[in-house]
Design a protein around this motif. Structure first.
Motif, mmCIF file in Angstrom:
data_model
loop_
_atom_site.group_PDB
_atom_site.id
_atom_site.type_symbol
_atom_site.label_atom_id
_atom_site.label_comp_id
_atom_site.label_asym_id
_atom_site.label_seq_id
_atom_site.Cartn_x
_atom_site.Cartn_y
_atom_site.Cartn_z
ATOM 1 N N ALA A 132 0.833 -1.201 0.000
ATOM 2 C CA ALA A 132 0.000 0.000 0.000
ATOM 3 C C ALA A 132 0.865 1.246 0.000
ATOM 4 O O ALA A 132 2.062 1.201 0.290
ATOM 5 N N LYS A 133 0.221 2.338 -0.323
ATOM 6 C CA LYS A 133 0.840 3.658 -0.268
ATOM 7 C C LYS A 133 -0.028 4.510 0.652
ATOM 8 O O LYS A 133 -1.251 4.568 0.480
ATOM 9 N N ARG A 134 0.582 5.159 1.634
ATOM 10 C CA ARG A 134 -0.179 6.010 2.554
ATOM 11 C C ARG A 134 -0.583 7.278 1.825
ATOM 12 O O ARG A 134 0.259 8.021 1.315
ATOM 13 N N LEU A 135 -1.880 7.527 1.787
ATOM 14 C CA LEU A 135 -2.401 8.734 1.158
ATOM 15 C C LEU A 135 -2.463 9.896 2.142
ATOM 16 O O LEU A 135 -2.220 11.043 1.774
ATOM 17 N N SER A 136 -2.826 9.565 3.401
ATOM 18 C CA SER A 136 -2.919 10.620 4.408
ATOM 19 C C SER A 136 -2.842 10.021 5.806
ATOM 20 O O SER A 136 -3.112 8.838 6.001
#
Length: 141
Positions: A132-136
């Motif tokens: 995953a990639k942290r968006l916020s």
């Protein structure tokens, strides 16, 4: 001859007391829907740039950072018990909620200083790991 009905009653009583309850069923067997495969214990496996990978475990060790995603959107965050990050670390469990929609995993959980709301874009996912990639991330005290 009278012993057989008594023996059957005792066996039936023992089976009733020790049979599986609904809560003994694995979460994957109870929950359905797009986020059901996220149910379980997850800990960090790898981090590369903006992308991180979590692996699924049967359970988290008492001194292991991670997330336990439960049925009905319930969440347990296992993290540092206090602001101090110097070993030896003490861990604590913090309650929260989670949701999965449009490929975004939202974690609303506690930490020693308040609450955190994280939004992750799921890049790849299997039953045993996800990237995953942290968006916020938002910290609420």
């Amino acid at each position: 001859m009278r012993k057989i009905p008594i023996l059957l009653a005792v066996c039936f009583g023992a089976l009733t007391m020790f049979s599986c309850s609904k809560s003994d069923v694995l979460p994957e067997e109870k929950e359905e829907g797009p986020g059901a495969s996220f149910i379980g214990a997850w800990t960090a496996k790898d981090y590369s740039g903006e992308v991180f990978t979590y692996e699924k475990l049967s359970q988290l060790a008492s001194n292991q950072y991670g997330y336990i995603l439960k049925t009905n959107g319930r969440l347990t965050v296992r993290g540092n018990a206090s602001w101090c990050g110097t070993p030896p670390l003490t861990y604590a469990d913090f309650d929260g909620t989670w949701s999965f929609k449009d490929n975004i995993l939202t974690l609303n959980g506690g930490y020693w200083g308040g609450k955190t709301i994280e939004k992750w874009e799921i890049l790849s996912h299997s039953n045993q790991e996800f990237s995953a990639k942290r968006l916020s991330i938002e910290h609420i005290r």
